[in-house]
Structure formats: structure tokens, C-alpha cells
Scaffold this motif. Structure first.
Motif, mmCIF file in Angstrom:
data_model
loop_
_atom_site.group_PDB
_atom_site.id
_atom_site.type_symbol
_atom_site.label_atom_id
_atom_site.label_comp_id
_atom_site.label_asym_id
_atom_site.label_seq_id
_atom_site.Cartn_x
_atom_site.Cartn_y
_atom_site.Cartn_z
ATOM 1 N N THR A 1 0.840 -1.193 0.000
ATOM 2 C CA THR A 1 0.000 0.000 0.000
ATOM 3 C C THR A 1 0.874 1.242 0.000
ATOM 4 O O THR A 1 2.085 1.159 0.231
ATOM 5 C CB THR A 1 -0.911 0.032 1.243
ATOM 6 N N GLU B 1 2.368 -0.870 3.883
ATOM 7 C CA GLU B 1 1.861 -2.137 4.431
ATOM 8 C C GLU B 1 1.792 -3.196 3.337
ATOM 9 O O GLU B 1 1.310 -2.942 2.238
ATOM 10 C CB GLU B 1 0.466 -1.908 5.019
ATOM 11 N N CYS C 1 0.170 -6.425 1.836
ATOM 12 C CA CYS C 1 -1.043 -7.239 1.902
ATOM 13 C C CYS C 1 -1.139 -8.013 0.590
ATOM 14 O O CYS C 1 -0.178 -8.043 -0.171
ATOM 15 C CB CYS C 1 -2.268 -6.363 2.153
ATOM 16 N N HIS C 2 -2.274 -8.627 0.346
ATOM 17 C CA HIS C 2 -2.434 -9.403 -0.883
ATOM 18 C C HIS C 2 -3.559 -8.822 -1.729
ATOM 19 O O HIS C 2 -4.510 -8.228 -1.206
ATOM 20 C CB HIS C 2 -2.699 -10.876 -0.563
ATOM 21 N N ASP D 1 -7.185 -9.278 -0.949
ATOM 22 C CA ASP D 1 -7.677 -8.653 0.290
ATOM 23 C C ASP D 1 -8.588 -7.472 -0.037
ATOM 24 O O ASP D 1 -9.372 -7.032 0.805
ATOM 25 C CB ASP D 1 -6.506 -8.154 1.155
#
Length: 116
Positions: A90, A94, A96-97, A100
Motif C-alpha cells: 500500500t 503495508e 497485503c495481498h 484482500d
């Protein structure tokens, strides 16, 4: 085994490129500048050949190319199959996948772009 073969291929090409840069510096400079034209690197007047040309065929170059090629071994996307749940970062840093960001039954739209 694939990583070893990639290592050998990249190491050989870096060794040959470095040798050619030492033996034929002017010819290699012209060759690298031609590659820069294709990628539009030389369109920025503040970014001269002296800034990026000598980095070709260096140890950092070897490391970068290996990292990219080894990462591509993990590619899982194949035409006609579901998209892999790729890790993304992000704007806040961060990790993430991709999946998500799916919500309910709505489609997930990815918009890619670039600016120069």
C-alpha cells in the motif's frame, strides 16, 4: 536447479559485458546508449550516460538482474486460470495481498499507469 542455471547465464553475460566494456569502451558506450534510447533513459538531460552507463555489468547489476529473474520463477499467472493472490504494498508501506481488496460479489478493477 533453475536458479543455478539463471545464475550461470547472468554471470556469464555480465562477465562478457564487463570484458567488452574494458576492451572496447567506445563501442560498448554506443551500444548502451542505444539500449537507453529504447527505454527512453537518455531523454532526461539531467540523467547523463555517466550517471547510469557505468553501472551496466557491475556487481550491483548482477544482483539486480538475478533478483528479478529469480522472482519471475515464482510467477503463477497463466491465461485462462484464476489470478494468483499476489502480494502488494500500500502507499503506507503495508504488505497485503491483492485479493484482500475484494468486497462481497463486486469485481476488483486494477488500473495501471505511469508518468514520466
Amino acid at each position: 536447479l533453475q536458479k543455478i542455471l539463471i545464475l550461470l547465464q547472468v554471470a556469464l553475460s555480465v562477465a562478457v559485458g564487463k570484458t567488452l566494456m574494458i576492451l572496447f569502451p567506445n563501442a560498448m558506450k554506443r551500444y548502451i546508449l542505444k539500449m537507453g534510447e529504447k527505454s527512453r533513459m537518455n531523454q532526461n538531460p539531467k540523467f547523463s550516460y555517466e550517471n547510469w552507463g557505468p553501472t551496466f555489468f557491475s556487481f550491483k547489476y548482477l544482483q539486480f538482474v538475478l533478483k528479478v529473474k529469480w522472482k519471475r520463477l515464482e510467477d503463477e499467472a497463466f491465461e485462462g486460470l484464476p489470478a494468483p493472490n499476489t502480494p502488494v504494498v500500500t502507499l503506507g508501506g503495508e504488505v497485503c495481498h491483492l485479493l484482500d481488496f475484494m468486497a462481497d460479489n463486486r469485481p476488483l478493477i486494477l488500473n495501471f499507469g505511469s508518468c514520466t
